[in-house]
Design a protein around this motif. Structure first.
Motif, PDB file in Angstrom:
ATOM      1  N   LEU A 223       0.833  -1.203   0.000  1.00 44.70           N
ATOM      2  CA  LEU A 223       0.000   0.000   0.000  1.00 44.70           C
ATOM      3  C   LEU A 223       0.872   1.260   0.000  1.00 44.70           C
ATOM      4  O   LEU A 223       0.523   2.269  -0.620  1.00 44.70           O
ATOM      5  CB  LEU A 223      -0.932   0.004   1.211  1.00 44.70           C
ATOM      6  CG  LEU A 223      -2.089  -1.009   1.160  1.00 44.70           C
ATOM      7  CD1 LEU A 223      -2.798  -1.064   2.510  1.00 44.70           C
ATOM      8  CD2 LEU A 223      -3.080  -0.656   0.063  1.00 44.70           C
ATOM      9  N   SER A 224       2.014   1.189   0.672  1.00 40.13           N
ATOM     10  CA  SER A 224       2.907   2.358   0.699  1.00 40.13           C
ATOM     11  C   SER A 224       3.534   2.594  -0.675  1.00 40.13           C
ATOM     12  O   SER A 224       3.669   3.743  -1.113  1.00 40.13           O
ATOM     13  CB  SER A 224       3.998   2.176   1.763  1.00 40.13           C
ATOM     14  OG  SER A 224       4.959   1.197   1.391  1.00 40.13           O
ATOM     15  N   LEU A 225       3.908   1.522  -1.377  1.00 37.71           N
ATOM     16  CA  LEU A 225       4.487   1.684  -2.712  1.00 37.71           C
ATOM     17  C   LEU A 225       3.430   2.116  -3.722  1.00 37.71           C
ATOM     18  O   LEU A 225       3.701   2.927  -4.611  1.00 37.71           O
ATOM     19  CB  LEU A 225       5.141   0.376  -3.163  1.00 37.71           C
ATOM     20  CG  LEU A 225       6.396  -0.054  -2.389  1.00 37.71           C
ATOM     21  CD1 LEU A 225       6.934  -1.369  -2.931  1.00 37.71           C
ATOM     22  CD2 LEU A 225       7.475   1.022  -2.444  1.00 37.71           C
ATOM     23  N   GLN A 226       2.219   1.578  -3.580  1.00 41.59           N
ATOM     24  CA  GLN A 226       1.116   2.025  -4.439  1.00 41.59           C
ATOM     25  C   GLN A 226       0.895   3.525  -4.278  1.00 41.59           C
ATOM     26  O   GLN A 226       0.715   4.260  -5.256  1.00 41.59           O
ATOM     27  CB  GLN A 226      -0.156   1.262  -4.075  1.00 41.59           C
ATOM     28  CG  GLN A 226      -1.382   1.703  -4.881  1.00 41.59           C
ATOM     29  CD  GLN A 226      -2.696   1.437  -4.160  1.00 41.59           C
ATOM     30  OE1 GLN A 226      -2.734   1.254  -2.945  1.00 41.59           O
ATOM     31  NE2 GLN A 226      -3.788   1.411  -4.911  1.00 41.59           N
ATOM     32  N   ALA A 227       0.936   3.995  -3.031  1.00 43.70           N
ATOM     33  CA  ALA A 227       0.743   5.418  -2.764  1.00 43.70           C
ATOM     34  C   ALA A 227       1.882   6.248  -3.360  1.00 43.70           C
ATOM     35  O   ALA A 227       1.662   7.350  -3.868  1.00 43.70           O
ATOM     36  CB  ALA A 227       0.649   5.651  -1.254  1.00 43.70           C
ATOM     37  N   ALA A 228       3.100   5.713  -3.316  1.00 47.81           N
ATOM     38  CA  ALA A 228       4.254   6.447  -3.841  1.00 47.81           C
ATOM     39  C   ALA A 228       4.149   6.665  -5.340  1.00 47.81           C
ATOM     40  O   ALA A 228       4.659   7.661  -5.867  1.00 47.81           O
ATOM     41  CB  ALA A 228       5.545   5.701  -3.506  1.00 47.81           C
ATOM     42  N   TRP A 229       3.491   5.730  -6.048  1.00 48.81           N
ATOM     43  CA  TRP A 229       3.283   5.929  -7.480  1.00 48.81           C
ATOM     44  C   TRP A 229       2.311   7.078  -7.733  1.00 48.81           C
ATOM     45  O   TRP A 229       2.401   7.769  -8.755  1.00 48.81           O
ATOM     46  CB  TRP A 229       2.754   4.649  -8.130  1.00 48.81           C
ATOM     47  CG  TRP A 229       3.843   3.697  -8.495  1.00 48.81           C
ATOM     48  CD1 TRP A 229       4.185   2.537  -7.854  1.00 48.81           C
ATOM     49  CD2 TRP A 229       4.761   3.828  -9.588  1.00 48.81           C
ATOM     50  NE1 TRP A 229       5.252   1.936  -8.471  1.00 48.81           N
ATOM     51  CE2 TRP A 229       5.625   2.705  -9.548  1.00 48.81           C
ATOM     52  CE3 TRP A 229       4.933   4.766 -10.596  1.00 48.81           C
ATOM     53  CZ2 TRP A 229       6.648   2.518 -10.477  1.00 48.81           C
ATOM     54  CZ3 TRP A 229       5.952   4.586 -11.524  1.00 48.81           C
ATOM     55  CH2 TRP A 229       6.797   3.465 -11.465  1.00 48.81           C
ATOM     56  N   ALA A 230       1.377   7.309  -6.792  1.00 53.08           N
ATOM     57  CA  ALA A 230       0.438   8.429  -6.929  1.00 53.08           C
ATOM     58  C   ALA A 230       1.115   9.755  -6.611  1.00 53.08           C
ATOM     59  O   ALA A 230       0.856  10.765  -7.276  1.00 53.08           O
ATOM     60  CB  ALA A 230      -0.772   8.224  -6.018  1.00 53.08           C
ATOM     61  N   SER A 231       1.985   9.750  -5.595  1.00 49.02           N
ATOM     62  CA  SER A 231       2.726  10.952  -5.213  1.00 49.02           C
ATOM     63  C   SER A 231       3.925  10.528  -4.367  1.00 49.02           C
ATOM     64  O   SER A 231       3.750   9.824  -3.367  1.00 49.02           O
ATOM     65  CB  SER A 231       1.843  11.910  -4.406  1.00 49.02           C
ATOM     66  OG  SER A 231       2.601  13.001  -3.922  1.00 49.02           O
ATOM     67  N   PRO A 232       5.156  10.939  -4.750  1.00 52.86           N
ATOM     68  CA  PRO A 232       6.344  10.506  -4.009  1.00 52.86           C
ATOM     69  C   PRO A 232       6.300  10.821  -2.516  1.00 52.86           C
ATOM     70  O   PRO A 232       6.823  10.064  -1.703  1.00 52.86           O
ATOM     71  CB  PRO A 232       7.484  11.274  -4.700  1.00 52.86           C
ATOM     72  CG  PRO A 232       6.982  11.511  -6.087  1.00 52.86           C
ATOM     73  CD  PRO A 232       5.510  11.738  -5.947  1.00 52.86           C
ATOM     74  N   LYS A 233       5.638  11.924  -2.138  1.00 53.28           N
ATOM     75  CA  LYS A 233       5.629  12.290  -0.721  1.00 53.28           C
ATOM     76  C   LYS A 233       4.828  11.304   0.123  1.00 53.28           C
ATOM     77  O   LYS A 233       5.039  11.211   1.339  1.00 53.28           O
ATOM     78  CB  LYS A 233       5.079  13.701  -0.537  1.00 53.28           C
ATOM     79  CG  LYS A 233       3.612  13.888  -0.891  1.00 53.28           C
ATOM     80  CD  LYS A 233       3.201  15.344  -0.722  1.00 53.28           C
ATOM     81  CE  LYS A 233       1.745  15.591  -1.113  1.00 53.28           C
ATOM     82  NZ  LYS A 233       1.367  17.021  -0.993  1.00 53.28           N
ATOM     83  N   LEU A 234       3.929  10.554  -0.514  1.00 56.33           N
ATOM     84  CA  LEU A 234       3.107   9.614   0.253  1.00 56.33           C
ATOM     85  C   LEU A 234       3.915   8.425   0.773  1.00 56.33           C
ATOM     86  O   LEU A 234       3.518   7.790   1.754  1.00 56.33           O
ATOM     87  CB  LEU A 234       1.930   9.124  -0.586  1.00 56.33           C
ATOM     88  CG  LEU A 234       0.882  10.182  -0.938  1.00 56.33           C
ATOM     89  CD1 LEU A 234      -0.237   9.572  -1.782  1.00 56.33           C
ATOM     90  CD2 LEU A 234       0.303  10.827   0.320  1.00 56.33           C
TER      91      LEU A 234
END
Length: 337
Positions: A223-234
């Motif tokens: 879930l953290s890597l999925q979020a990083a694809w949406a925005s690096p800060k996530l």
């Protein structure tokens, strides 16, 4: 997607945990306290399978409703199932550590393939594309997170409370920060864990087992890597929200490595384990983890999303007190301290 799915996931997880508890009692799948245990009462284990089934069953529904991409679905479905099966088999017998680790790497490579590898990261306002090295580090991160979560699942309710706090915190920040498309998967995972937590809250009536803890570790990391694809800060947001577990497990591992311990052997030298023995109960420590998540880590993660504070800087601010707390509670020290 209707609110009914939220109720169904929670109810299914809770009901399945009840069934698994009866199954474990009937088959004598019991954790018997020993010198390495943090509990004193024989307790059924393997209840985390309820989390696995209820969450994985929801993934195709999310994909069908376009609340989750097909790539993310296959990533979590395949990797989560492999890790859970390995954990389930280990709960019922024993699998050599080398074979478990091989399975963990295979699951992690599968997951990363479907996610598209490691995204570009930002550090101190500089974009960094690690290319192939990033993919290698991402695989190591996934393997570490699933084992880390297993290490940290040692007292009643702690792994469940951590997962719920992290997922709900991420959902709140997604909503406030304009990333609503990412909300459904962590929200449903939190509900699946909440159904199990009803039976696992101190004093626990059933334990999660390796199937549940390893599964939570790799899914949270995905879930953290999925979020990083949406925005690096996530990615930094997830690192911050997971700070209690990351810091305790990492400090403990480093100190045991430096002392020359066999780190693959069972032990109870994590900070949370020392703390539970000091307080004589599990509940104060589990509630303290919840408080740290809500009152310290969530506000700092919110600063990254809402105020554009640099994620790496916020992580340092978040982790320094956690490292001090881990050292204060003897993380990684000999158990006779």
């Amino acid at each position: 997607m209707g609110w009914q799915i939220f109720l169904i996931i929670f109810a299914a997880s809770s009901l399945m945990t009840w069934v698994l508890r009866r199954y474990a009692l009937a088959r004598s799948i019991i954790d018997i306290p020993n010198a390495r245990s943090s509990h004193s009462v024989p307790t059924p284990r393997g209840g985390g399978v309820a989390i696995v089934f209820s969450f994985l069953a929801a993934l195709p529904i999310l994909a069908a409703n376009e609340s989750l991409s097909l790539h993310a679905m296959w990533s979590m479905l395949g990797a989560g199932a492999v890790v859970a099966v390995l954990g389930f088999l280990d709960d019922h017998g024993h699998i050599a550590a080398r074979w478990r680790l091989l399975g963990h790497f295979i699951a992690s490579v599968w997951a990363l393939y479907w996610l598209g590898g490691m995204p570009v990261i930002t550090m101190f306002n500089v974009e960094i594309d690690l290319a192939w090295l990033g993919h290698v580090l991402a695989v190591l991160y996934l393997v570490w997170m699933l084992n880390l979560y297993n290490f940290m699942d040692g007292i009643d309710g702690i792994a469940s409370v951590e997962a719920i706090c992290v997922c709900v915190g991420a959902c709140l920040l997604y909503w406030l920060g304009g990333f609503e498309s990412l909300i459904m998967a962590p929200l449903l995972l939190a509900l699946a864990v909440a159904g199990f937590l009803y039976w696992n809250f101190p004093p626990a009536r059933i334990f999660m087992g390796d199937a549940g803890s390893g599964f939570l570790g790799i899914v949270l990391a995905l879930l953290s890597l999925q979020a990083a694809w949406a925005s690096p800060k996530l990615l930094w947001v997830w690192f911050i929200l997971l700070g209690v577990f990351i810091v305790d497990a990492t400090v403990t591992l480093i100190r045991r490595l430096l002392r020359g311990d066999k780190v693959y052997e069972a032990h109870r030298s994590h900070a949370y384990q020392f703390a539970s023995r000091q307080f004589g109960r599990h509940l104060p420590v589990t509630l303290a983890v919840m408080a740290i998540n809500l009152l310290w880590l969530l506000p700092l993660a919110a600063c990254v999303v809402l105020l554009d504070i640099d994620g790496a800087l916020a992580l340092i601010v978040a982790y320094v007190p956690l490292v001090m707390l881990a050292v204060r509670f003897h993380a990684g020290e000999l158990e006779n301290v």
